[in-house]
Write a protein that holds these residues in place. Sequence first.
Motif, PDB file in Angstrom:
ATOM      1  N   LEU A 280       0.820  -1.205   0.000  1.00  0.00           N
ATOM      2  CA  LEU A 280       0.000   0.000   0.000  1.00  0.00           C
ATOM      3  C   LEU A 280       0.856   1.259   0.000  1.00  0.00           C
ATOM      4  O   LEU A 280       0.507   2.263  -0.635  1.00  0.00           O
ATOM      5  CB  LEU A 280      -0.925  -0.013   1.225  1.00  0.00           C
ATOM      6  N   LYS A 281       1.973   1.222   0.678  1.00  0.00           N
ATOM      7  CA  LYS A 281       2.838   2.397   0.749  1.00  0.00           C
ATOM      8  C   LYS A 281       3.296   2.840  -0.630  1.00  0.00           C
ATOM      9  O   LYS A 281       3.353   4.036  -0.933  1.00  0.00           O
ATOM     10  CB  LYS A 281       4.046   2.099   1.639  1.00  0.00           C
ATOM     11  N   ASP A 282       3.616   1.881  -1.495  1.00  0.00           N
ATOM     12  CA  ASP A 282       4.074   2.229  -2.839  1.00  0.00           C
ATOM     13  C   ASP A 282       2.949   2.747  -3.720  1.00  0.00           C
ATOM     14  O   ASP A 282       3.205   3.431  -4.717  1.00  0.00           O
ATOM     15  CB  ASP A 282       4.719   1.006  -3.501  1.00  0.00           C
ATOM     16  N   ALA A 283       1.700   2.433  -3.364  1.00  0.00           N
ATOM     17  CA  ALA A 283       0.571   2.818  -4.218  1.00  0.00           C
ATOM     18  C   ALA A 283      -0.042   4.154  -3.832  1.00  0.00           C
ATOM     19  O   ALA A 283      -0.837   4.711  -4.601  1.00  0.00           O
ATOM     20  CB  ALA A 283      -0.502   1.730  -4.167  1.00  0.00           C
ATOM     21  N   LEU A 284       0.289   4.696  -2.669  1.00  0.00           N
ATOM     22  CA  LEU A 284      -0.348   5.927  -2.211  1.00  0.00           C
ATOM     23  C   LEU A 284      -0.034   7.093  -3.143  1.00  0.00           C
ATOM     24  O   LEU A 284       1.106   7.285  -3.560  1.00  0.00           O
ATOM     25  CB  LEU A 284       0.124   6.266  -0.797  1.00  0.00           C
ATOM     26  N   PRO A 285      -1.046   7.903  -3.495  1.00  0.00           N
ATOM     27  CA  PRO A 285      -0.807   9.054  -4.379  1.00  0.00           C
ATOM     28  C   PRO A 285      -0.109  10.185  -3.629  1.00  0.00           C
ATOM     29  O   PRO A 285      -0.220  10.310  -2.405  1.00  0.00           O
ATOM     30  CB  PRO A 285      -2.223   9.459  -4.810  1.00  0.00           C
ATOM     31  N   GLU A 286       0.609  10.994  -4.372  1.00  0.00           N
ATOM     32  CA  GLU A 286       1.265  12.171  -3.810  1.00  0.00           C
ATOM     33  C   GLU A 286       0.359  13.378  -3.997  1.00  0.00           C
ATOM     34  O   GLU A 286      -0.160  13.621  -5.084  1.00  0.00           O
ATOM     35  CB  GLU A 286       2.617  12.411  -4.485  1.00  0.00           C
ATOM     36  N   LEU A 287       0.194  14.143  -2.939  1.00  0.00           N
ATOM     37  CA  LEU A 287      -0.694  15.299  -2.957  1.00  0.00           C
ATOM     38  C   LEU A 287       0.112  16.585  -2.838  1.00  0.00           C
ATOM     39  O   LEU A 287       1.147  16.622  -2.169  1.00  0.00           O
ATOM     40  CB  LEU A 287      -1.697  15.228  -1.802  1.00  0.00           C
ATOM     41  N   PRO A 288      -0.347  17.660  -3.502  1.00  0.00           N
ATOM     42  CA  PRO A 288       0.332  18.950  -3.361  1.00  0.00           C
ATOM     43  C   PRO A 288       0.250  19.460  -1.928  1.00  0.00           C
ATOM     44  O   PRO A 288      -0.719  19.206  -1.208  1.00  0.00           O
ATOM     45  CB  PRO A 288      -0.445  19.862  -4.319  1.00  0.00           C
ATOM     46  N   GLU A 289       1.275  20.170  -1.515  1.00  0.00           N
ATOM     47  CA  GLU A 289       1.328  20.771  -0.192  1.00  0.00           C
ATOM     48  C   GLU A 289       1.501  22.275  -0.336  1.00  0.00           C
ATOM     49  O   GLU A 289       2.175  22.753  -1.252  1.00  0.00           O
ATOM     50  CB  GLU A 289       2.486  20.194   0.626  1.00  0.00           C
TER      51      GLU A 289
END
Length: 645
Positions: A238-247
Amino acid sequence: MAYDLTTEAIAHFIGSFDQVVEEARWRISYDPFKGDGPEFTDPGNLHTVTLNVSAPYQLNGFDPGIDYDIDLPPLPDRFVPISVYLKPDFMPNNHTPFAFELDNPAQLPQSASFAEAPVVFIPPPPSSIATVIVQSNWLSDSDTLMGLDGGTFVSPVAQDLALGWLASVADTLGGPTMPGPPANGNTIKDTAYDAKDAVADFKAAAAAEAGIYTLTDEQWGGTHVNGTLVEGDDVPTLKDALPELPEPNDGVGPAHEVVLGGNTVVNEAYIDLAMADAPVIAAMGNSLSVSSISQVNILSDHDTINGAVQSAGATSNVMMNISTALTLAANSGTDYTEDQHSDGDPTFPSFASVVRLDGDLVNVNYLRQDNHVVDNDIVSKEFGASETFIQTGGNLVLNAATLAQMTYSYDLIVVGGDIINVSMINQINVLLDDDFITYPQDADWTISSGENVLWNQAAIQSVGQDNYQDMPAMFKELGNSLASGSDSVSGEIRSLEQFEGRDSINVLYIEGDLISVQLVYQINVVGDSDQIWQGGPHMEGGGTDASVTAGSNTLANLAVISEFGFDSDIYVGGDTYSDALMHQAGLVVMDESELAGEGEGGLVNEAVAFLMDGTDQQTDDGATAQSGYVHEDALGNDPMGGMVA
C-alpha cells in the motif's frame, strides 16, 4: 373626615385648577432661563485609550499527582505491528504460542520454570471472551467556493442517488452475508452456523463487466492478488501505491494549485488470539471449521473536462484485492526432558490433573468499521494573484482496532460438546469520483482527476496445524468418565507419544462447546464528485501554470485474524465439517454497463457521467440520451428513486 358629594366635587376642581396654574408659572420662569443659557461648542473626537493585555501564564494539563510505575515483562515477539502480519512470507520466530526470551530468567514464576526436580503447575480454567466493537465515521464536507458564474451545477440529490446505486452494486457483487453479533450467550453457536450456511450457500453474481474470482477449499491457500496467486516480493504494498498530494508552500509544483480530492479513508483491524489449546484434543460432538474472505472494489470515474467526457476507469487508478490464507506448523519446540531420557527407556506421566469448566468456552469478536464520506465540492474561481493554493478535500478518516487475547495451554483438552472455529472477513470499497472540470485551454494547466487507490487487504493466519481423526474408544471412555464426575485418566492415554518424557499432564474438561467466532466487517463509501469552473486570464507575476487535483483518494481496508496454538491431533466423535472461501470482485462502471442500465431513478446509459445543461449526448437516431445524473427538479416526489425502501 368624609365630605358630601358637593364638597367632594368642589375639592377636586380646586385641585385641578391649582395644577394648571402652577404649570403656567413654571413656563414663565423657564423660558428666560433657556434663552440665557451657555453656548455649547463641538467637543471634537473622543479620546481613545489603547490597552495592552498580556497573559504570559499557560495552563497546564490535569496532573493527578500519582507516581506509580509497573515493571512489566517484555511482550512476546509475535506482538508486532500489523504491517508485518500482512507480509506473505510471515514466519513466527517462536515455536510455541507463549515462548519468549527474558533478559532475567528470574522473572518467570517458580511453577513455570523447568528444573530437574518436577514442579507441578496446574493452570486455572480459561475465561470466555466476547467483544462487540462498532466504529462509524460519517463526514459531510461538501464545500462551495463561488467567484465566477459557472452556470448550472449538478444537484447534490442526484450525486447521493448515484452513490447509493454504486453501494447497492457492491452489495450485489459481494461475498457471503456476514451475520450480525450474537444477541446473547445462548445464540453464539447459532451465529457460527449462520456463517457456515452463508459460506456454503454462496453463489457469485454473474456480471460480465466485473472481475470476479472465487476460490474454495484447498485452492484458497497462499496470497491472491486480484484472483492471481503471487509469492514473495510480487505482492504489492500500500505504501508504494499511495498518491502524492500537493502541499502549500512546498516550493515545488505550479504557482496555482487547487486540491478538491485527496481524501484518505482507512479501516484497520487486527485480532490476535491464543485460545485454550493442547497437542491432543478430544471432542465428543462435532467439529466445524469455516474461513472466509470477501473483498469488493467499486469505482466510477467518469470525468467531463471542458465538455468532453473522458474514458471511465483511467489507468492511473489502482484497485487491489489482496487476501492471504496461511497455516504454519507450530513445531512443539525444545523437549526440556530430552537430556534426562535420551539414554534410557521412554517415560510417561504417572498422574494427571484435571481442571473442569462448566458450560461453554467461547471466544467471540465482532468488529464492524464503517466510513461514509461525502466530499462533493463546487469551486468557481478566477486566479488573480501570483500564487494560489485552495484545498477543499484532504480529509483523513480512520477506524482502528487491535485485540490481543491469550489464555492458558494444556496437555489434553476434552470437550463434551462441539468444536467450532469460524473466521470471516468482509471488505467493501465504493468510490464515486465523477468530476466536471472547465478551465482555460490557453494556459499551462495540469488536470489530475484519477490516481485513486482502492485497497482491500486481509489475512487469516494460523500457527499450529490440526490433524482431525475419528475418535478411538479410549477417548470415548474418557469423555464419559469425566462427564460422570471422575477425574481419572487411563494409563493408555497417558502413554501417548505426545506425552512422552513428561512427569504429569494437565487436562482441561469443557462440559459444553469450544467456540471461536471471529467476524470483521469493513466498509468505505466515498463520494468525491467535484465541479470546478476555473478561470485565470489575469495571472500576475508570470505565473500562468496551474493544477487541479480532483481525484487522488485512498480507500483502504486492512484486516488480520491471527490464531496461535499447537500442532494438534483432534479426535472427533461426531461429524467433521470444514469449508473455506475466498471471493474477490472489482468493477469499474462503464458507459455501456448493463448494471448501469438496471439502476433506479434515471441511472441509464451513463450511470455516473456529469453532463452540464445543454450538453446532453445525442444518439444515432436523433433522440436525446438521458444523463446518468438528473437535476433536482426532475426527481419528482421520490428523489431517492425507491432506494430507501
